[in-house]
Design an enzyme around this catalytic site. Structure first.
Site, PDB file in Angstrom:
ATOM      1  N   ASP A  14       5.015  -3.828  -8.478  1.00 42.62           N
ATOM      2  CA  ASP A  14       4.613  -4.662  -9.837  1.00 42.62           C
ATOM      3  C   ASP A  14       3.550  -3.966 -10.500  1.00 42.62           C
ATOM      4  O   ASP A  14       3.918  -4.032 -11.562  1.00 42.62           O
ATOM      5  CB  ASP A  14       3.862  -5.957  -8.651  1.00 42.62           C
ATOM      6  CG  ASP A  14       3.073  -5.319  -7.858  1.00 42.62           C
ATOM      7  OD1 ASP A  14       2.557  -4.408  -7.572  1.00 42.62           O
ATOM      8  OD2 ASP A  14       2.523  -6.285  -6.936  1.00 42.62           O
ATOM      9  N   ASP A  32      -5.041  -0.349   6.090  1.00 39.83           N
ATOM     10  CA  ASP A  32      -3.655  -0.642   6.198  1.00 39.83           C
ATOM     11  C   ASP A  32      -2.986   0.406   5.384  1.00 39.83           C
ATOM     12  O   ASP A  32      -3.444   0.645   4.130  1.00 39.83           O
ATOM     13  CB  ASP A  32      -3.174  -1.910   5.807  1.00 39.83           C
ATOM     14  CG  ASP A  32      -3.937  -3.039   6.655  1.00 39.83           C
ATOM     15  OD1 ASP A  32      -3.941  -2.914   8.096  1.00 39.83           O
ATOM     16  OD2 ASP A  32      -4.149  -4.161   6.015  1.00 39.83           O
ATOM     17  N   ASP A  64       0.940   1.480   3.867  1.00 44.27           N
ATOM     18  CA  ASP A  64       2.566   1.318   3.705  1.00 44.27           C
ATOM     19  C   ASP A  64       3.139   2.612   3.748  1.00 44.27           C
ATOM     20  O   ASP A  64       2.668   3.533   2.953  1.00 44.27           O
ATOM     21  CB  ASP A  64       3.160   0.442   2.783  1.00 44.27           C
ATOM     22  CG  ASP A  64       2.393  -0.978   3.215  1.00 44.27           C
ATOM     23  OD1 ASP A  64       1.977  -1.403   4.438  1.00 44.27           O
ATOM     24  OD2 ASP A  64       2.048  -1.864   2.378  1.00 44.27           O
TER      25      ASP A  64
END
Length: 459
Positions: A160, A80, A82
């Site tokens: 984060d 994956d 992003d």
């Protein structure tokens, strides 16, 4: 009078100087050039590269960000990717046919390229910059809505952990690092960006993410990042059960479930996710062993590319509490089958207050439990019927786990192992032998479970 004005100007200048001194100047990123990192476009999905290209051709910035960059730098092959951009979701949407904007708390774009869906996020800004965009917090400091947009640097500071704040661009093929993420990757550390307690309060799920990344990457949690975890663990009670269910799948069904479980217990997070299980494992060694073996079994299946289901894992995690509740009900005079049904209903309802369990998993979970009551009943045609039950294999595996952890005496699992491997004639012999030995659990009952009727007296 002039002296007073002069002193006033001097005071104002001094205050302005102090403010400038207190406000840190923006730092540029550490830019790791193409020849100084190990990322290759060959390891990036074509869909992600296509998304970046379209955004760049339209005049926007575009970077691969987060776990994809982190895992590439660790030599992995992430599935994956992003993409982060300075385009708003609405601006990006017009570039991709069939794209849709999702989310309320964080509005993001899902861009479909072939069969892949790439998540496209707009650079986030600081909350104090949100004059025209919405940013809302709860009384506990949790962000309820946050669509404040910013630039690349503010976006990096809003992420984060440092290892997740690395940006790769095909414009120069460089990696941009604003937070020291490359150094933390080299030192194998999970470090929060900003004040850890504040960031956890903004989104308590970050506590689970810290543990998940530590377990997944085999990294240590940096001391300041680790320090508030136990104290702030109760904030998980404020997270929506549906969101926590999604996080549970990431925590326990990614191949490092047993290690993650140990870390969750260490930081007092587990008891806020599975309170009934936590209560059982504190007083029942078999419950702890069952939990560990179920997680280990799941990890092994995932690593072997075998199918796994949350239904089995939830069945194992909640079973000790169901079993204890059933025994209490039986002591009150309720027959075993209804007692099991009532216990299952109660413990499932308790868990739903903490994490959601979609029906596609809760129904099979309860069928696995129900078969634990039925598997000892093998007389007549029952054994064959239970073998044909859609949940038999999961229930059989669960039975073996119960025997392995010492919850029940061994023997029944071996019988079912032999029964599955036998042919039709051998199966009939096994059932007849069981009936002769009186071990079929059907004395005095007919095939439907009722008592045998006495033959009518001859008239």
């Amino acid at each position: 009078m002039a002296a007073v004005k002069t002193d006033s100007r001097m005071l104002n200048n001094l205050i302005s100087s102090i403010k400038r001194w207190r406000k840190p100047a923006k730092k540029g990123p550490r830019v790791i050039a193409r020849n100084d990192h190990n990322i290759s476009r060959r390891d990036i999905s074509r869909a992600a590269l296509t998304v970046m290209k379209r955004l760049q051709e339209a005049g926007y910035q575009a970077y691969i960000v987060g776990g994809g960059v982190r895992d590439l730098m660790l030599g992995g092959h992430p599935k994956d990717f992003d993409v982060a951009t300075d385009a708003t979701p609405e601006q990006a949407k017009v570039l991709f046919r069939g794209a849709r904007i999702v989310g309320r708390r964080f509005r993001i774009l899902h861009a479909r390229i072939g069969r892949e869906v790439i998540e496209v996020t707009t650079f986030r800004g600081h909350h104090s910059d949100g004059e025209t965009h919405e940013a809302k917090q709860s009384e506990h400091g949790m962000l309820l809505r946050d669509n404040v947009y910013g630039d690349l640097e503010s976006d990096a500071m809003r992420r984060d952990f440092t290892v997740n704040a690395l940006y790769y661009t095909t414009d120069g093929f460089a990696v941009h690092d604003y937070t020291g993420g490359v150094e933390d990757i080299n030192n194998r550390l999970i470090r929060m960006i900003g004040a850890p307690a504040t960031r956890y309060k903004e989104d308590p799920v970050r506590m689970l993410r810290a543990v998940r990344f530590a377990a997944k990457l085999d990294f240590a949690i940096e001391p300041a990042t680790e320090a508030p975890l136990k104290e702030l663990a109760p904030l998980l009670r404020n997270i929506a059960p549906a969101r926590l269910f999604d996080e549970i799948l990431k925590l326990l069904m990614s191949g490092q479930g047993e290690r993650t479980f140990e870390l969750l217990r260490r930081y007092h997070l587990w008891q806020h996710l599975f309170p009934d299980n936590a209560a059982q494992i504190e007083k029942n060694p078999a419950a702890l062993e069952l939990t560990k073996r179920a997680l280990r079994n799941t990890d092994q299946r995932i690593q072997a590319d075998m199918r796994v289901t949350p239904a089995f894992l939830y069945a194992a995690l909640l079973w000790p509490a169901v079993d204890e509740e059933q025994k209490k009900l039986i002591e009150k005079g309720i027959p075993p089958a209804p007692a099991l049904a009532q216990a299952a209903q109660k413990i499932t309802s308790n868990q739903l207050a903490h994490t959601a369990i979609p029906k596609r998993f809760s129904i099979p979970m309860r069928e696995i439990w129900d078969l634990q009551h039925r598997l000892p009943q093998r007389g007549g045609s029952r054994a064959q019927r239970q073998l044909e039950h859609p949940r038999f294999r999961a229930a059989y595996d669960f039975l073996l786990l119960r025997e392995e952890c010492g919850e029940i005496e061994p023997g029944l699992g071996n019988w079912w192992t032999d029964f599955q491997q036998a042919d039709d004639e051998q199966r009939q012999q096994m059932v007849r032998k069981l009936q002769r030995s009186g071990g079929n659990n059907r004395r005095g009952r007919n095939s439907r479970g009722g008592r045998r009727r006495k033959p009518k007296a001859a008239e």
